[in-house]
Structures are given as C-alpha cells and as structure tokens.
Design a protein around this motif. Structure first.
Motif, mmCIF file in Angstrom:
data_model
loop_
_atom_site.group_PDB
_atom_site.id
_atom_site.type_symbol
_atom_site.label_atom_id
_atom_site.label_comp_id
_atom_site.label_asym_id
_atom_site.label_seq_id
_atom_site.Cartn_x
_atom_site.Cartn_y
_atom_site.Cartn_z
ATOM 1 N N LEU A 16 16.582 -79.875 -65.880
ATOM 2 C CA LEU A 16 17.660 -79.595 -64.931
ATOM 3 C C LEU A 16 19.017 -79.560 -65.626
ATOM 4 O O LEU A 16 19.791 -78.608 -65.445
ATOM 5 C CB LEU A 16 17.670 -80.651 -63.824
ATOM 6 N N VAL A 17 19.322 -80.580 -66.416
ATOM 7 C CA VAL A 17 20.632 -80.646 -67.060
ATOM 8 C C VAL A 17 20.818 -79.486 -68.036
ATOM 9 O O VAL A 17 21.878 -78.854 -68.082
ATOM 10 C CB VAL A 17 20.822 -82.003 -67.772
ATOM 11 N N PHE A 18 19.768 -79.185 -68.801
ATOM 12 C CA PHE A 18 19.854 -78.075 -69.754
ATOM 13 C C PHE A 18 20.164 -76.762 -69.039
ATOM 14 O O PHE A 18 21.042 -75.998 -69.456
ATOM 15 C CB PHE A 18 18.542 -77.962 -70.541
ATOM 16 N N LEU A 24 26.562 -72.996 -65.979
ATOM 17 C CA LEU A 24 27.970 -73.294 -65.708
ATOM 18 C C LEU A 24 28.843 -73.395 -66.955
ATOM 19 O O LEU A 24 30.071 -73.327 -66.851
ATOM 20 C CB LEU A 24 28.069 -74.597 -64.901
ATOM 21 N N HIS A 25 28.234 -73.587 -68.113
ATOM 22 C CA HIS A 25 28.979 -73.650 -69.375
ATOM 23 C C HIS A 25 30.114 -74.682 -69.272
ATOM 24 O O HIS A 25 29.901 -75.795 -68.836
ATOM 25 C CB HIS A 25 29.498 -72.258 -69.759
ATOM 26 N N GLU A 26 31.326 -74.270 -69.675
ATOM 27 C CA GLU A 26 32.437 -75.230 -69.718
ATOM 28 C C GLU A 26 32.926 -75.627 -68.326
ATOM 29 O O GLU A 26 33.704 -76.574 -68.190
ATOM 30 C CB GLU A 26 33.603 -74.660 -70.525
ATOM 31 N N LYS A 27 32.482 -74.932 -67.283
ATOM 32 C CA LYS A 27 32.872 -75.329 -65.930
ATOM 33 C C LYS A 27 32.195 -76.635 -65.511
ATOM 34 O O LYS A 27 32.683 -77.347 -64.635
ATOM 35 C CB LYS A 27 32.539 -74.225 -64.918
ATOM 36 N N LEU A 28 31.087 -76.985 -66.137
ATOM 37 C CA LEU A 28 30.387 -78.224 -65.805
ATOM 38 C C LEU A 28 31.101 -79.398 -66.460
ATOM 39 O O LEU A 28 31.211 -79.468 -67.682
ATOM 40 C CB LEU A 28 28.934 -78.163 -66.271
ATOM 41 N N ALA A 53 26.492 -83.014 -59.583
ATOM 42 C CA ALA A 53 27.020 -82.171 -60.657
ATOM 43 C C ALA A 53 28.481 -81.874 -60.333
ATOM 44 O O ALA A 53 28.791 -81.259 -59.304
ATOM 45 C CB ALA A 53 26.224 -80.872 -60.775
ATOM 46 N N VAL A 54 29.360 -82.322 -61.196
ATOM 47 C CA VAL A 54 30.799 -82.167 -60.982
ATOM 48 C C VAL A 54 31.288 -80.971 -61.786
ATOM 49 O O VAL A 54 30.963 -80.832 -62.977
ATOM 50 C CB VAL A 54 31.553 -83.442 -61.402
ATOM 51 N N THR A 55 32.070 -80.117 -61.138
ATOM 52 C CA THR A 55 32.584 -78.912 -61.791
ATOM 53 C C THR A 55 34.105 -78.960 -61.853
ATOM 54 O O THR A 55 34.756 -79.659 -61.069
ATOM 55 C CB THR A 55 32.133 -77.653 -61.036
ATOM 56 N N SER A 56 34.662 -78.195 -62.783
ATOM 57 C CA SER A 56 36.113 -78.179 -62.946
ATOM 58 C C SER A 56 36.797 -77.371 -61.851
ATOM 59 O O SER A 56 37.988 -77.565 -61.587
ATOM 60 C CB SER A 56 36.481 -77.612 -64.323
ATOM 61 N N SER A 57 36.069 -76.467 -61.211
ATOM 62 C CA SER A 57 36.610 -75.652 -60.124
ATOM 63 C C SER A 57 35.449 -75.185 -59.255
ATOM 64 O O SER A 57 34.273 -75.431 -59.574
ATOM 65 C CB SER A 57 37.386 -74.449 -60.678
ATOM 66 N N ASP A 58 35.768 -74.512 -58.164
ATOM 67 C CA ASP A 58 34.721 -74.039 -57.258
ATOM 68 C C ASP A 58 33.821 -73.020 -57.963
ATOM 69 O O ASP A 58 34.243 -72.299 -58.870
ATOM 70 C CB ASP A 58 35.341 -73.383 -56.028
ATOM 71 N N LEU A 59 32.578 -72.954 -57.505
ATOM 72 C CA LEU A 59 31.635 -71.981 -58.047
ATOM 73 C C LEU A 59 31.958 -70.586 -57.529
ATOM 74 O O LEU A 59 32.365 -70.424 -56.373
ATOM 75 C CB LEU A 59 30.211 -72.353 -57.629
ATOM 76 N N ASN A 61 30.510 -66.518 -56.857
ATOM 77 C CA ASN A 61 29.278 -65.992 -56.265
ATOM 78 C C ASN A 61 28.164 -65.828 -57.290
ATOM 79 O O ASN A 61 26.988 -66.090 -56.993
ATOM 80 C CB ASN A 61 29.548 -64.657 -55.575
ATOM 81 N N SER A 62 28.506 -65.387 -58.484
ATOM 82 C CA SER A 62 27.479 -65.191 -59.509
ATOM 83 C C SER A 62 26.870 -66.523 -59.933
ATOM 84 O O SER A 62 25.657 -66.611 -60.189
ATOM 85 C CB SER A 62 28.063 -64.465 -60.717
ATOM 86 N N GLN A 63 27.674 -67.561 -59.986
ATOM 87 C CA GLN A 63 27.151 -68.886 -60.343
ATOM 88 C C GLN A 63 26.283 -69.455 -59.224
ATOM 89 O O GLN A 63 25.260 -70.092 -59.492
ATOM 90 C CB GLN A 63 28.310 -69.829 -60.667
ATOM 91 N N VAL A 64 26.685 -69.230 -57.993
ATOM 92 C CA VAL A 64 25.860 -69.661 -56.857
ATOM 93 C C VAL A 64 24.498 -68.972 -56.911
ATOM 94 O O VAL A 64 23.450 -69.610 -56.742
ATOM 95 C CB VAL A 64 26.573 -69.361 -55.521
ATOM 96 N N ASP A 65 24.484 -67.680 -57.166
ATOM 97 C CA ASP A 65 23.223 -66.940 -57.253
ATOM 98 C C ASP A 65 22.363 -67.450 -58.414
ATOM 99 O O ASP A 65 21.145 -67.594 -58.280
ATOM 100 C CB ASP A 65 23.497 -65.446 -57.423
ATOM 101 N N ALA A 66 23.008 -67.723 -59.554
ATOM 102 C CA ALA A 66 22.267 -68.195 -60.717
ATOM 103 C C ALA A 66 21.680 -69.576 -60.472
ATOM 104 O O ALA A 66 20.547 -69.874 -60.876
ATOM 105 C CB ALA A 66 23.175 -68.215 -61.945
ATOM 106 N N LEU A 67 22.414 -70.437 -59.788
ATOM 107 C CA LEU A 67 21.904 -71.775 -59.481
ATOM 108 C C LEU A 67 20.770 -71.704 -58.457
ATOM 109 O O LEU A 67 19.809 -72.475 -58.536
ATOM 110 C CB LEU A 67 23.031 -72.670 -58.970
ATOM 111 N N ARG A 68 20.869 -70.784 -57.515
ATOM 112 C CA ARG A 68 19.780 -70.609 -56.551
ATOM 113 C C ARG A 68 18.495 -70.209 -57.285
ATOM 114 O O ARG A 68 17.408 -70.751 -57.008
ATOM 115 C CB ARG A 68 20.165 -69.552 -55.513
#
Length: 256
Positions: A16-18, A24-28, A53-59, A61-68
């Motif tokens: 999961l973490v990997f 998210l790269h540097e946003k995570l 999972a804490v992020t530096s800013s809001d996700l 749409n592409s990140q939401v799709d990738a996480l889904r």
C-alpha cells in the motif's frame, strides 16, 4: 517493513505505502497506521487495517482516478483484505482547519468503495487516535501534521457519533453493520463509564458484565463480526433488537 506482529499485514502495508507513494510522489506527506493494530485486539481473520494518508494539498482528478485503480488492484492481489482496508486521504490544511472550513476527503472503507466526499467533524475521533497512538509508516512524526485534539473534543465527538449511529441503523438492515453498531456502542459506553479508549472487542467483553440483560445480543454481535462473509443471513430477523440496543446505549451515553 516490519511494523506489526503479522507478516501478512506487513506485506499489505508495504504494498500500500509503495503504491500510494508511486501515485502521489512529493504530494504525499505521510502515512500513519492506527486502529486495532496499534490499540490492541487485532484479529487477522476479521479486523480492518486503518491508515491515514496526509497530502500537501487536495488531490486532483487524475490522482483520484489513480488511487481508485490502486485500491481495486490491491483487493484483487490481496483478496483476503477485500473490504477490510480503510485509507483516508486528507490534506494538511484540512487537518488543521476542518473545524471551521469545509474540505474534501478521499476515502475507502469497509462497505464503501473509494470515493470523495465532504469531510465531517466525526473524523475527529480518528485524528485523536492517530495523534495519540498512530504509527509512522512514512513521513514525519504525526504530531507535526495533525494539530492538537483535546480529550474533551474526542469525548463529545464520540457522544455525537453514537447518536448518529442509532439514527443511521434505522436505515441499514445489513447484519454486518448491526454488529459494528452494537460493538461501537459498547466502546462508546466504555469511554463514558470508564473514561478510557479501548477496542470494540474489549468494550464488548466489559459490556457483557455491565449490561447482563443485553449479554445475548452482545455475544451474537461478536459472532456476527467473525462471520461477516456469510451470505445466508436473515438480516431483518435481528435488526429490531440491534436497533433497540444501540438506542438504549445512546440514552446512557447522552445522560450526563
């Protein structure tokens, strides 16, 4: 990664973490483990894995799709953990200002697919436990990303949650949810009576003695929790009694 006493859990966490970092790269900013794996009474066959999972800013749409896609693939690769993983993706800004401002949260949890919704104050219960006892899987110490949450805030949020739970159970017939509601109510009553945070299982075992008139239902809820994958279940047969119990406990908890 050797964060728990369970090799299969460590493998899941590592995967999961990997993959979250790869999306998210540097946003995570950080990933933190909480729930029964850190508070006790984790059962490898039935317990959930809970992550923040804490992020530096809001996700976006592409990140939401990738996480889904990530979570769908994890469920396929690790079918034993399907519907047993909760991950909440929240920005640092949301964690610090959710009391006064509206924010979005992306979350997958048992019974719910990965989705984005408005962050509500009920999540304060989670943030309190994460800040007090969370384990760092990636990132800085948790108290650098989550601001202080007072015990008084936590207790009041639990009281509010029990009230909401009783109302919500009126609309949900599923026996798995009945078991969850009964055990969550036991944990809220334990906090109310004993002033301490404990696991649902330990609270239920305490409630067997504290509420002997409800011992049969509480024992049933513990059994239903273990048999949550059973398909041949008459959900309606136990719903009314489950609702009576949660409503009863709500009255005890709200009676100050």
């Amino acid at each position: 990664m050797h964060q728990t006493s369970y090799a299969e859990v460590d493998r899941l966490l590592e995967s999961l973490v990997f993959r979250i970092r790869a999306v998210l790269h540097e946003k995570l900013v950080g990933v933190y483990l909480y729930g029964s794996l850190v508070t006790g009474d984790f059962d490898p066959g039935i317990s959930d894995v809970d992550l923040l999972a804490v992020t530096s800013s809001d996700l976006d749409n592409s990140q939401v799709d990738a996480l889904r896609t990530l979570h769908r693939d994890i469920a396929i690769k690790h079918p034993e953990w399907d519907d047993r993983v909760e991950v909440a993706y929240v920005s640092m800004t949301a964690l610090r200002t959710f009391r006064s401002e509206k924010h979005q949260i992306a979350v997958i949890s048992p019974g719910e697919p990965f989705h984005v919704k408005e962050l509500d104050s009920g999540y304060l219960m989670n943030w309190y436990v994460v800040r007090e006892r969370g384990v760092v899987l990636f990132g800085p110490p948790v108290n650098t990303v989550i601001g202080p949450v007072t015990r008084e805030e936590y207790v009041q949020t639990v009281r509010d949650y029990v009230s909401w739970l009783a109302g919500n159970l009126r609309e949900v017939m599923d026996r798995k949810y009945q078991a969850y509601a009964i055990l969550a109510a036991c944990r809220a009553l334990y906090l109310h009576r004993k002033g301490a945070v404990t696991s649902k299982r330990r609270a239920a075992l305490w409630a067997l003695e504290e509420l002997p008139e409800w011992s049969g239902l509480i024992q049933s809820a513990l059994a239903w929790r273990k048999a949550w994958r059973d398909e041949q279940v008459d959900h309606a047969a136990t719903h009314a009694e489950s609702l009576r119990f949660v409503t009863f406990v709500r009255g005890l908890v709200l009676d100050t």
